[in-house]
Motif scaffolding. Structure first.
Motif, mmCIF file in Angstrom:
data_model
loop_
_atom_site.group_PDB
_atom_site.id
_atom_site.type_symbol
_atom_site.label_atom_id
_atom_site.label_comp_id
_atom_site.label_asym_id
_atom_site.label_seq_id
_atom_site.Cartn_x
_atom_site.Cartn_y
_atom_site.Cartn_z
ATOM 1 N N THR A 1 -5.868 43.814 -5.569
ATOM 2 C CA THR A 1 -4.536 43.255 -5.380
ATOM 3 C C THR A 1 -3.554 44.331 -4.929
ATOM 4 O OG1 THR A 1 -4.955 41.614 -7.114
ATOM 5 C CG2 THR A 1 -2.660 41.990 -6.511
ATOM 6 N N ALA A 2 -2.762 44.016 -3.917
ATOM 7 C CA ALA A 2 -1.767 44.961 -3.392
ATOM 8 C C ALA A 2 -0.719 45.266 -4.460
ATOM 9 C CB ALA A 2 -1.099 44.359 -2.159
ATOM 10 N N PRO A 3 -0.177 46.484 -4.470
ATOM 11 C CA PRO A 3 -0.435 47.586 -3.549
ATOM 12 C C PRO A 3 -1.682 48.401 -3.872
ATOM 13 C CG PRO A 3 1.261 48.249 -5.083
ATOM 14 C CD PRO A 3 0.951 46.807 -5.392
ATOM 15 N N GLY A 4 -2.368 48.101 -4.967
ATOM 16 C CA GLY A 4 -3.639 48.769 -5.253
ATOM 17 C C GLY A 4 -3.568 49.879 -6.275
ATOM 18 N N TYR B 1 4.108 51.930 0.540
ATOM 19 C CA TYR B 1 3.339 52.374 1.703
ATOM 20 C C TYR B 1 4.069 53.445 2.516
ATOM 21 C CZ TYR B 1 0.802 48.201 0.402
ATOM 22 O OH TYR B 1 0.099 47.264 -0.307
ATOM 23 N N SER C 1 1.488 46.244 11.096
ATOM 24 C CA SER C 1 0.768 45.702 9.949
ATOM 25 C C SER C 1 -0.044 44.514 10.440
ATOM 26 C CB SER C 1 1.695 45.297 8.808
ATOM 27 O OG SER C 1 2.076 43.941 8.874
ATOM 28 N N HIS D 1 -8.308 45.901 0.358
ATOM 29 C CA HIS D 1 -6.947 45.417 0.141
ATOM 30 C C HIS D 1 -6.975 43.900 0.315
ATOM 31 C CE1 HIS D 1 -2.580 45.029 1.092
ATOM 32 N NE2 HIS D 1 -2.436 46.229 0.534
ATOM 33 N N MET E 1 -3.227 52.759 -2.529
ATOM 34 C CA MET E 1 -4.547 52.228 -2.897
ATOM 35 C C MET E 1 -5.658 53.248 -2.637
ATOM 36 S SD MET E 1 -6.513 48.836 -1.465
ATOM 37 C CE MET E 1 -8.319 48.744 -1.569
ATOM 38 N N SER F 1 -5.755 41.230 1.494
ATOM 39 C CA SER F 1 -4.774 40.797 2.483
ATOM 40 C C SER F 1 -5.532 40.545 3.780
ATOM 41 C CB SER F 1 -3.728 41.893 2.706
ATOM 42 O OG SER F 1 -4.333 43.020 3.322
ATOM 43 N N GLY G 1 -8.484 50.401 2.458
ATOM 44 C CA GLY G 1 -7.204 50.428 1.768
ATOM 45 C C GLY G 1 -6.092 50.990 2.626
#
Length: 444
Positions: free
Chosen positions: A212-215, A44, A108, A183, A241, A185, A237
Motif C-alpha cells: 500500500t502506498a506510500p510503502g 515522493y 506518474s 506499489h 517504498m 497502483s 517501488g
C-alpha cells in the motif's frame, strides 16, 4: 496550488543578461511553451525533485545553446505531489497558457492513465519515458502517447533475462520462485502481464505481493518473503517504498544480490540511506545510469551551475534521477526539432506538429553524441506503430557507495512483447470504440 513560474529565469539565462529581463521583451520573441509537472513535496519528493531539476536544467541549457533553431523555451512548473487529481488539475491549468502546451510529461503512471483520455481532444502529446501504459507502445491505437526508451514490459523482460543469464540459461528458471513486491497502483501493476507470460514460458512460480502506498509499512510483506524464500525478488517501488524494502530485506536476512528493481527503484535516493546494507542490490536501467563524466553533464555544469544558474544542488548533476529528467526533456526537444524539419525551422510548433515529430524520431548515435549523450543513450527510432523507439537496457548494481553496470546491453524480446502490446491495445480500442490508424493517417 503551488505554481513555480520559471519564465523569468529562462529569459535571463537565454539572453545571458545579469539584470532582470521583462516578460514583455519575450512577447516579441518566438517562444515554445513547455509545462513542467513536478513533485517536490510529499513522500515522493526525494525522487521527484532531482528528476524535475534535470528537466528544468536541460530546458535552460537549450536556451543557453540558442534555443531550437532560434526558438527559445518558456516553461512553468506546477506542483502535483505525485497525486493524480492534482496532476490533472495542473494539466488543465497550464495546457492553454502562452499559446498552448506543445507537449506534456505527466511524471506518474496514474496521471498518464487519466491524461490519456484528454490528450486526443486537446491534441497534446504525452511523453512518458520509462513509465505509463505499456500498451501505448502501439501508436496505431495510442496516437498521443509516447513511452519513449522503454515500457515496464521492457524493464520486466530485461530483468528476467538478466536472472536467466545469472542462472546459466533461461531453462534454469524452471521451478524457481520469483516474487514481485509492487506499489499497489497502476504503476506497480504494469509488469504483471509480462511476468505472467514469462512464468508460463519458463515454468517459474510468480508470487505477487502488493504494498500500500506510500510503502512505509512492509513488515507483513517481508514476513511472507521470509516464509516463502523466493529465489529472486523484484521490486517495483517508488520513493520511500524502495529504501524501506531494502531495510526490511536487510532486517530479515534476504540477500540483496537476489533483488532486482525497476528503473524507478534504482537511483541514489533509494540506497544512500541504506548504504552498505544495500550492497549487491540490482536494478534495470532506462539505458542510462549515473554518469558524472558524460559530456551533457559537463556542459550543464559549465554553462549553468558554474555560473550560479543551475537548478538544485550541483553534486546531484549526473546522478540517475537527475539524468532521467535530462534525458526525458531531451526526447521532447528532439521531437520539436524533428517537427521543425517538416513544418518549418525556426518556427514555434503546435502540439499536433510535435506529435508528428515524436513519431518520426531518428536519433542516430552520431546525433546523440553531438547532443552530449555519448555512452548515455543508444539510437532511438520511432514510427506510427512504434512509439517506444528502443528496447535496450542494462543492469547496474549498488556496490555500497555507488552504482556500477554489471551486465552488457539486454534487448527486450519483442516476440513476447509485441503480441502482448497488440492484444492489450486492441482490447483498449474495443472498449473505447476507437478505430486503429490507417497507413494514410500515419502520414498526417
Amino acid at each position: 496550488m503551488k505554481v513555480r513560474n520559471l519564465l523569468l529565469s529562462a529569459a535571463v539565462l537565454a539572453t545571458g543578461a545579469s539584470s532582470v529581463v521583462t516578460t514583455s521583451a519575450w512577447a516579441q520573441a518566438k517562444e515554445q511553451y513547455l509545462p513542467v509537472l513536478s513533485y517536490r513535496t510529499g513522500p515522493y519528493a526525494p525522487n521527484g525533485t532531482p528528476t524535475a531539476n534535470g528537466i528544468v536544467d536541460y530546458y535552460k541549457l537549450v536556451n543557453a545553446r540558442g534555443g531550437i533553431n532560434g526558438v527559445k523555451l518558456i516553461f512553468e512548473e506546477c506542483e502535483t505531489g505525485y497525486d493524480t487529481a492534482r496532476s490533472v488539475e495542473c494539466y488543465e491549468r497550464l495546457k492553454g497558457k502562452n499559446g498552448g502546451a506543445s507537449l506534456i510529461h505527466p511524471w506518474s503512471t496514474g496521471a498518464t492513465f487519466a491524461l490519456t483520455e484528454k490528450a486526443p481532444t486537446d491534441k497534446i502529446p504525452l511523453i512518458t519515458t520509462g513509465y505509463g501504459r505499456s500498451e501505448s507502445a502501439d501508436g496505431t491505437v495510442f496516437k498521443w502517447n509516447f513511452p519513449l526508451l522503454g515500457t515496464y514490459w521492457v524493464a520486466a523482460d530485461a530483468i528476467i533475462q538478466a536472472i536467466g543469464k545469472k542462472e546459466g540459461g533461461m531453462d534454469k528458471l524452471k521451478g524457481k520462485k520469483i516474487a514481485l513486491v509492487y506499489h499497489d497502483s497502476p504503476f506497480g501493476k504494469e509488469p504483471i502481464p509480462l511476468l505472467q507470460e514469462r512464468s508460463k514460458m519458463h515454468g517459474f512460480d510468480l508470487q505477487l505481493l502488493p504494498v500500500t502506498a506510500p510503502g512505509v509499512e512492509q513488515k507483513a510483506t517481508w514476513l511472507q518473503i521470509r516464509q516463502a524464500k523466493p529465489d529472486y525478488t523484484l521490486l517495483w517501488g517508488w520513493g520511500v517504498m524502495n529504501s524501506t524494502a531494502l531495510k526490511e530485506a536487510q532486517a530479515t536476512g534476504y540477500p540483496r544480490e537476489k533483488m532486482y528493481g525497476v528503473w524507478w527503484s534504482g537511483a541514489e535516493p533509494d540506497v544512500k540511506d541504506v548504504g552498505q546494507g544495500a550492497k549487491g542490490y540490482n536494478a534495470v536501467t532506462l539505458q542510462h545510469g549515473t554518469d558524472k563524466n558524460a559530456p551533457i553533464v559537463k556542459e550543464i555544469l559549465a554553462k549553468l551551475h558554474d555560473k550560479g544558474q543551475g537548478t538544485g544542488p550541483k553534486e546531484e548533476v549526473g546522478e540517475t534521477l537527475y539524468l532521467r529528467g535530462v534525458v526525458s526533456a531531451a526526447m521532447g526537444i528532439e521531437g520539436i526539432r524533428a517537427a521543425q524539419e517538416r513544418f518549418g525551422k525556426g518556427k514555434v510548433m503546435t502540439g499536433e506538429q510535435v506529435r508528428w515529430g515524436l513519431e518520426n524520431l531518428n536519433l542516430t548515435q552520431a546525433k546523440l553524441d553531438a547532443l552530449g549523450f555519448k555512452n548515455v543513450l543508444r539510437p532511438i527510432s520511432t514510427s506510427c506503430a512504434d512509439h517506444v523507439g528502443a528496447g535496450a537496457a542494462r543492469i547496474h548494481t549498488w556496490n555500497g557507495s555507488k552504482w556500477e553496470f554489471t551486465t552488457d546491453w539486454l534487448e527486450a524480446d519483442q516476440q513476447i512483447i509485441k503480441p502482448l502490446v497488440k492484444a492489450t491495445a486492441s482490447k483498449y480500442a474495443a472498449e473505447k470504440k476507437l478505430t486503429p490508424r490507417t497507413p494514410a493517417d500515419c502520414q498526417s
